[in-house]
Design a protein around this motif. Structure first.
Motif, PDB file in Angstrom:
ATOM      1  N   ALA A   2      15.941 -33.743 -38.089  1.00 28.19           N
ATOM      2  CA  ALA A   2      14.935 -34.580 -38.729  1.00 28.19           C
ATOM      3  C   ALA A   2      13.532 -34.056 -38.454  1.00 28.19           C
ATOM      4  O   ALA A   2      12.670 -34.032 -39.339  1.00 28.19           O
ATOM      5  CB  ALA A   2      15.067 -36.028 -38.246  1.00 28.19           C
TER       6      ALA A   2
ATOM      7  N   THR B 281      20.343 -36.003 -43.068  1.00 29.85           N
ATOM      8  CA  THR B 281      20.635 -35.073 -41.989  1.00 29.85           C
ATOM      9  C   THR B 281      21.428 -35.806 -40.913  1.00 29.85           C
ATOM     10  O   THR B 281      21.700 -36.999 -41.048  1.00 29.85           O
ATOM     11  CB  THR B 281      19.339 -34.462 -41.421  1.00 29.85           C
ATOM     12  OG1 THR B 281      19.651 -33.375 -40.560  1.00 29.85           O
ATOM     13  CG2 THR B 281      18.520 -35.492 -40.656  1.00 29.85           C
ATOM     14  N   SER B 282      21.779 -35.082 -39.829  1.00 33.73           N
ATOM     15  CA  SER B 282      22.699 -35.677 -38.856  1.00 33.73           C
ATOM     16  C   SER B 282      22.155 -35.777 -37.444  1.00 33.73           C
ATOM     17  O   SER B 282      22.868 -36.222 -36.549  1.00 33.73           O
ATOM     18  CB  SER B 282      23.997 -34.852 -38.814  1.00 33.73           C
ATOM     19  OG  SER B 282      23.723 -33.516 -38.408  1.00 33.73           O
ATOM     20  N   SER B 283      20.911 -35.373 -37.199  1.00 29.89           N
ATOM     21  CA  SER B 283      20.400 -35.433 -35.836  1.00 29.89           C
ATOM     22  C   SER B 283      18.880 -35.550 -35.821  1.00 29.89           C
ATOM     23  O   SER B 283      18.205 -35.241 -36.808  1.00 29.89           O
ATOM     24  CB  SER B 283      20.807 -34.179 -35.047  1.00 29.89           C
ATOM     25  OG  SER B 283      20.090 -33.044 -35.507  1.00 29.89           O
ATOM     26  N   GLN B 284      18.357 -35.948 -34.673  1.00 26.45           N
ATOM     27  CA  GLN B 284      16.915 -36.077 -34.506  1.00 26.45           C
ATOM     28  C   GLN B 284      16.246 -34.707 -34.592  1.00 26.45           C
ATOM     29  O   GLN B 284      15.168 -34.568 -35.186  1.00 26.45           O
ATOM     30  CB  GLN B 284      16.602 -36.733 -33.158  1.00 26.45           C
ATOM     31  CG  GLN B 284      15.118 -36.946 -32.882  1.00 26.45           C
ATOM     32  CD  GLN B 284      14.468 -37.910 -33.854  1.00 26.45           C
ATOM     33  OE1 GLN B 284      15.153 -38.772 -34.419  1.00 26.45           O
ATOM     34  NE2 GLN B 284      13.171 -37.767 -34.070  1.00 26.45           N
TER      35      GLN B 284
ATOM     36  N   ASN C  62      18.884 -40.202 -41.318  1.00 27.19           N
ATOM     37  CA  ASN C  62      19.923 -39.742 -40.397  1.00 27.19           C
ATOM     38  C   ASN C  62      21.182 -40.544 -40.693  1.00 27.19           C
ATOM     39  O   ASN C  62      21.273 -41.723 -40.359  1.00 27.19           O
ATOM     40  CB  ASN C  62      19.488 -39.945 -38.945  1.00 27.19           C
ATOM     41  CG  ASN C  62      20.483 -39.380 -37.940  1.00 27.19           C
ATOM     42  OD1 ASN C  62      21.673 -39.233 -38.242  1.00 27.19           O
ATOM     43  ND2 ASN C  62      20.003 -39.079 -36.747  1.00 27.19           N
TER      44      ASN C  62
END
Length: 370
Positions: free
Chosen positions: A244, A238-241, A257
Motif C-alpha cells: 500500500a 493490494t494485500s499488505s501495508q 487492502n
C-alpha cells in the motif's frame, strides 16, 4: 521495479551469470581517409559489399554459453529447469543475437511455459526442449540477414530465452532502449501489456475512474502509473501495508487492502455509480467483484488470473479456471450485464506499435509518455 507479476511467488534458485557475461567492448568508428578506396568486407550473410568507412569491429564471442532450459514440459518451473552449456548460435534471417544483461522473472509466463499450457502448448511437441525466461534486457552482438533496424552494440529489450548468457531473438519483437538496465527489463512485457490494457482496450482518459487489481505487481504498478498520468482517478487493490505504501508513492488515489477490507463494500461506498475501467489481474472472486462494480458501458480488461494459476493447489484455486483462461488466451470479448469484459490487451497492430514507442519513451521521460 518489482519483477513479479501480481503476487506470484516463484521459488527458483538464483541463476547467476558467470563473470564472462559482461558487456563486450563497443569500438568507435574511424572516419574514412580521403583518396583511399572503399574496403571490401564480408557481411554476416556471406556476400561482399562496399562500405564508405571501415566496419565496426564485432565483439569476440565465446564458443559456448550457459542457459536455463527444459528438456520437456513438467509440473512446474522447478521441475523442468536445468542449466545447460550450449554452442554459440548464429542468428538466422531476421534474427539477432543478444548478450543478456538482466532477466525479468514473470511468474505466470514461466508457470505456463514450463507446463506447456495456455499460450505455450507448443512446448509439448519440442523433442529438443525449450529455453526459459520471459523477458530480458541486453546488447545486440550479432545481426542476421535482413536485419536493418538494429545494429551491433545497441541495447534492447527482448522476449524469450532470457534466463541465459545469450539469446537468439526475432528482431521484430525487440524494443530499442537507451540502456539495458535492471529498471528497464520490466518494460518489455509488463509495461507494454499495461499500456495496451489501459489505453488500447480500456480506453482510459482524463476524468475516468480506473480500478487496478493486484496494483503493486509489475503489470499492476505500470497500469497505476499510466492511468494516473492520463488524469484518471486510480483505485488499486493490494494485500499488505508495505505494498500500500508503494502504491501511495506511485500516486494511487484509493488503496484497498483486501486482506483487511471487503473490496465490494469499499467500491460501493466510494463509487456508487461504478468505476469506468478495470485492469484485472486476479480472476475468480475478484474478477466478479470488479464486474459487479463497473458502470454500464464500462470495460474490464483481463490481464491475468493469478488466483487460478496452476501453481495453486487444486483446493485453493479461486473461481473457475477454464472460462477466464480461455477468454484471456483467445482474446475473447463478452458483454456481461452491460459491461464489456475482454481478454484482448490490444485492439490492433497500430496500437501495438504505439505502445512499444510509449514504453521506450517511458524509460527516459516517465512523466510525459501517456
Amino acid at each position: 521495479l518489482a519483477l513479479l507479476v501480481g503476487v506470484v511467488a516463484l521459488s527458483v534458485n538464483a541463476f547467476q551469470l558467470p563473470s564472462s557475461a559482461g558487456l563486450g567492448h563497443r569500438p568507435s568508428l574511424r572516419a574514412p581517409v580521403s583518396g583511399v578506396s572503399r574496403p571490401q568486407v564480408w557481411t554476416l550473410a556471406g556476400s561482399i559489399s562496399q562500405h564508405d568507412s571501415p566496419p565496426k569491429q564485432l565483439p569476440k564471442l565465446p564458443t559456448t554459453f550457459h542457459a536455463l532450459r527444459a528438456d520437456a514440459v513438467g509440473s512446474s518451473f522447478r521441475d523442468v529447469a536445468t542449466i545447460k552449456e550450449e554452442p554459440m548460435p548464429e542468428p538466422g534471417e531476421g534474427e539477432v543475437l543478444v548478450k543478456v544483461r538482466f532477466a525479468g522473472i514473470n511468474g505466470g509466463c514461466e508457470t505456463f511455459r514450463s507446463r506447456g499450457e495456455a499460450g505455450f502448448e507448443g512446448n509439448k511437441n519440442k523433442p529438443d526442449g525449450f529455453h526459459l525466461g520471459a523477458e530480458g534486457a541486453g546488447t545486440v552482438v550479432r545481426t542476421g540477414p535482413g536485419v536493418e533496424k538494429f545494429s551491433v552494440g545497441e541495447d534492447v529489450l527482448f522476449i524469450g530465452g532470457a534466463f541465459a548468457e545469450y539469446a537468439i531473438v526475432n528482431s521484430a519483437t525487440l524494443i530499442k532502449v537507451k540502456e539495458a538496465s535492471k529498471e528497464a527489463v520490466g518494460l518489455r512485457v509488463s509495461a507494454t501489456t499495461s499500456w495496451g490494457a489501459v489505453f488500447s482496450s480500456g480506453q482510459a482518459s482524463k476524468g475516468k475512474v480506473v480500478l487496478v487489481t493486484a496494483g503493486a505487481g509489475a503489470a499492476g504498478s505500470f497500469a497505476v502509473q499510466f492511468a494516473k498520468q492520463a488524469g484518471c482517478t486510480v483505485v488499486a487493490t493490494t494485500s499488505s501495508q508495505a505494498k500500500a505504501v508503494a502504491l501511495c508513492k506511485l500516486g494511487c488515489d484509493h488503496i484497498i487492502n483486501y486482506k483487511t477490507r471487503d473490496v465490494d463494500e469499499v467500491l460501493k461506498d466510494k463509487f456508487p455509480d461504478g468505476v469506468d475501467v478495470v485492469i484485472e489481474h486476479v480472476g475468480g472472486k475478484m474478477l466478479q467483484t470488479a464486474i459487479n462494480n463497473c458502470k454500464e458501458g464500462g470495460k474490464v480488461v483481463i490481464v491475468g488470473y493469478i488466483s487460478q494459476y496452476p501453481h495453486n493447489a487444486e483446493s485453493e484455486r479461486d473461481g473457475t479456471l477454464l472460462e477466464v483462461s480461455e477468454m484471456m488466451w483467445t482474446r475473447e470479448t463478452r458483454e456481461i450485464n452491460g459491461v464489456t469484459v475482454t481478454g484482448a490487451i490490444y485492439q490492433g497492430m497500430e496500437d501495438i506499435a504505439k505502445g512499444r514507442n510509449k514504453v521506450r519513451c517511458f524509460q527516459t521521460h516517465a512523466n510525459q509518455c501517456t
